[in-house]
Write a protein that holds these residues in place. Sequence first.
Motif, PDB file in Angstrom:
ATOM      1  N   ASP A  90       0.975  -1.390  -0.225  1.00 57.04           N
ATOM      2  CA  ASP A  90      -0.167   0.120  -0.304  1.00 57.04           C
ATOM      3  C   ASP A  90       0.657   1.195   0.196  1.00 57.04           C
ATOM      4  N   ASN A  91       1.232   1.896  -0.809  1.00 57.36           N
ATOM      5  CA  ASN A  91       1.408   3.129  -1.264  1.00 57.36           C
ATOM      6  C   ASN A  91       3.273   2.826  -0.401  1.00 57.36           C
ATOM      7  N   CYS A  92       3.810   2.264  -1.606  1.00 57.68           N
ATOM      8  CA  CYS A  92       4.970   1.702  -0.797  1.00 57.68           C
ATOM      9  C   CYS A  92       6.015   1.879  -1.429  1.00 57.68           C
ATOM     10  N   THR A  93       7.280   2.842  -1.156  1.00 58.96           N
ATOM     11  CA  THR A  93       8.555   2.914  -1.929  1.00 58.96           C
ATOM     12  C   THR A  93      10.031   2.124  -1.743  1.00 58.96           C
ATOM     13  N   ASP A  94       9.377   1.184  -1.203  1.00 59.53           N
ATOM     14  CA  ASP A  94      10.512   0.088  -0.848  1.00 59.53           C
ATOM     15  C   ASP A  94      10.571  -0.898  -1.800  1.00 59.53           C
ATOM     16  N   LYS A  95      10.860  -2.252  -1.263  1.00 62.95           N
ATOM     17  CA  LYS A  95      10.700  -3.232  -2.339  1.00 62.95           C
ATOM     18  C   LYS A  95       9.769  -4.884  -1.340  1.00 62.95           C
ATOM     19  N   THR A  96       8.688  -4.216  -0.315  1.00 56.04           N
ATOM     20  CA  THR A  96       7.702  -4.892   0.242  1.00 56.04           C
ATOM     21  C   THR A  96       7.173  -5.780  -1.329  1.00 56.04           C
ATOM     22  N   ALA A  97       6.864  -5.417  -2.307  1.00 56.73           N
ATOM     23  CA  ALA A  97       5.797  -6.063  -2.506  1.00 56.73           C
ATOM     24  C   ALA A  97       6.645  -7.221  -3.289  1.00 56.73           C
ATOM     25  N   ASP A  98       8.149  -6.927  -3.525  1.00 54.31           N
ATOM     26  CA  ASP A  98       9.562  -8.204  -4.099  1.00 54.31           C
ATOM     27  C   ASP A  98       9.232  -8.715  -2.987  1.00 54.31           C
ATOM     28  N   VAL A  99       9.326  -8.618  -1.678  1.00 56.84           N
ATOM     29  CA  VAL A  99      10.037  -9.756  -0.807  1.00 56.84           C
ATOM     30  C   VAL A  99       8.891  -9.953  -0.486  1.00 56.84           C
ATOM     31  N   ALA A 100       7.571 -10.201  -0.803  1.00 53.34           N
ATOM     32  CA  ALA A 100       6.604 -11.026  -0.516  1.00 53.34           C
ATOM     33  C   ALA A 100       6.501 -11.780  -1.289  1.00 53.34           C
ATOM     34  N   LYS A 101       6.289 -10.862  -2.431  1.00 46.59           N
ATOM     35  CA  LYS A 101       6.118 -12.216  -3.751  1.00 46.59           C
ATOM     36  C   LYS A 101       7.280 -12.851  -3.939  1.00 46.59           C
ATOM     37  N   ARG A 102       8.504 -13.027  -3.455  1.00 44.02           N
ATOM     38  CA  ARG A 102       9.333 -14.293  -3.114  1.00 44.02           C
ATOM     39  C   ARG A 102       9.108 -15.129  -2.297  1.00 44.02           C
ATOM     40  N   GLY A 117      -5.204   4.790   4.570  1.00 41.72           N
ATOM     41  CA  GLY A 117      -5.091   3.714   5.837  1.00 41.72           C
ATOM     42  C   GLY A 117      -5.502   2.408   5.596  1.00 41.72           C
ATOM     43  N   LYS A 118      -5.048   1.514   6.342  1.00 38.97           N
ATOM     44  CA  LYS A 118      -5.480   0.260   6.531  1.00 38.97           C
ATOM     45  C   LYS A 118      -7.197  -0.115   6.015  1.00 38.97           C
ATOM     46  N   GLY A 119      -8.037   0.255   6.318  1.00 43.35           N
ATOM     47  CA  GLY A 119      -9.581  -0.038   5.659  1.00 43.35           C
ATOM     48  C   GLY A 119      -8.664  -0.164   4.763  1.00 43.35           C
ATOM     49  N   TYR A 120      -9.147   1.189   3.686  1.00 40.86           N
ATOM     50  CA  TYR A 120      -8.749   1.768   2.555  1.00 40.86           C
ATOM     51  C   TYR A 120      -8.000   0.028   1.937  1.00 40.86           C
ATOM     52  N   ALA A 121      -7.445  -0.335   2.408  1.00 36.41           N
ATOM     53  CA  ALA A 121      -6.030  -1.349   1.660  1.00 36.41           C
ATOM     54  C   ALA A 121      -6.912  -2.679   1.868  1.00 36.41           C
ATOM     55  N   LEU A 122      -7.525  -2.906   2.811  1.00 36.90           N
ATOM     56  CA  LEU A 122      -8.390  -4.216   3.046  1.00 36.90           C
ATOM     57  C   LEU A 122      -9.687  -4.459   1.520  1.00 36.90           C
ATOM     58  N   ASP A 123     -10.050  -3.392   1.839  1.00 38.01           N
ATOM     59  CA  ASP A 123     -11.340  -2.955   1.122  1.00 38.01           C
ATOM     60  C   ASP A 123     -10.934  -3.497  -0.616  1.00 38.01           C
ATOM     61  N   PHE A 124      -9.171  -3.141  -0.709  1.00 34.84           N
ATOM     62  CA  PHE A 124      -8.745  -3.060  -2.005  1.00 34.84           C
ATOM     63  C   PHE A 124      -8.804  -4.414  -2.465  1.00 34.84           C
ATOM     64  N   MET A 125      -8.454  -5.049  -0.924  1.00 42.87           N
ATOM     65  CA  MET A 125      -7.858  -6.812  -1.417  1.00 42.87           C
ATOM     66  C   MET A 125      -8.584  -7.138  -1.608  1.00 42.87           C
TER      67      MET A 125
END
Length: 427
Positions: A90-102, A117-125
Amino acid sequence: MDSFVSSFLQHFNMVTFLVFLLLYSYQFIYMLVAFKSKRDKKYLPKDARLNKYAVIIAARNEELVIGELIKSIRKQNYPQEYVDIFVIADNCTDKTADVAKRAGAIVRERFNNHKIGKGYALDFMFKIINNEFSSKKYDGYFIFDADNLLDENYILNMNQTFNQGYQVVTSYRNSKNFDQNWITAGYALWFLHEAEYLNLPRMKLNASCAVSGTGFLVHSDIIKKNGGWIHHLLTEDIEFSIFQILNGVKIGYCSEAVFYDEQPVTFKHSWHQRLRWAKGFYQVLSNYGKDLMRCIFNRKHNSFSCFDMTMTIMPAMILTNFSILVNGLFYIAVLIGIFEKESIGDTTLLMLQSIGMYYSIMLFMALMTTITEWNRIHCAGWKKIVYSFTFPFFMMTYIPISIVALFKEVEWKQIPHTVVKSIDEVQ
């Protein structure tokens, strides 16, 4: 001492204390129930049915810690074919997505600078799962923060409670960094107390528990009924809990399901986080207070739980702030000479007595929790004792926080997570 000042403050403080005692006396019953129920692993019958779950992790710049959470999920003593892991970067500027995929998670990235906020991120998923993975037919959804770690039997134990018919189940919240300082220990002790001295007795008394931000399980029917995640206040967890209780849902608790999360280390980060919590409580009170009050006198469903939630979000902060305001105004009045200055010493003594009473109550709570949870707190013995005595000071810092929250606009701010530990290292 001026007779009016002396008489008024003594009676005012006594009345305030008695109101507190009256409103929260039921929690003494909670304590007795908790003592009787400690380590009772047979409070629910066992059910071996295996359910299919999606684990949802909302993460923002969590590249340091998210990999260990996913590893702890993959090490669960539960069939892995029944568990899928979804990560919202969620609005990441680091490698969170890559680490999670691996690490083996299904990852989706979200960028939105307006709905934060977390609520919007949860609803997105949830909407992605509904659109792309509906064929999976998940029975329930686990919600975790990226810094969490799970005991190897976490999902297995939660599944047992879920099988008893609870549509929402919360769990035992332990800490990755209890022993780091008085701030991290303060958080950890409160969450332990909340788990075993609030949620456990609620379960035993057939009342509803409350979720606490992370480490909980939601039935898919609730998400389907709501059309996703609809809770977007600053404290979406307590909003979610109260919304479910008002709609007749009883939230369960599983003491055997243990997870660990990371507590803020610095007072600055702690201030920002708890300021958001305090503001969120005010928001929940504003949005749901009337409905809760009506529900208390409605015997159709969850009336006691509505009273319990009302006590959770309302009287403590309001009465505390009002008490401080009254005592402070009289103290200032004595200082500037409205009342006789000979009253300063006695007025100060009265204030110190009130502080001492509050400290004693918080110390009792801390010692009781520390002693009964001793073997589940991963920390040197001497630190457990020392941090019990610093716990009241941690709780006292809520007072200025709750006052500031009344007047300040508060937005969600990220709390950095840097404690990189495996579940084996924590245990």
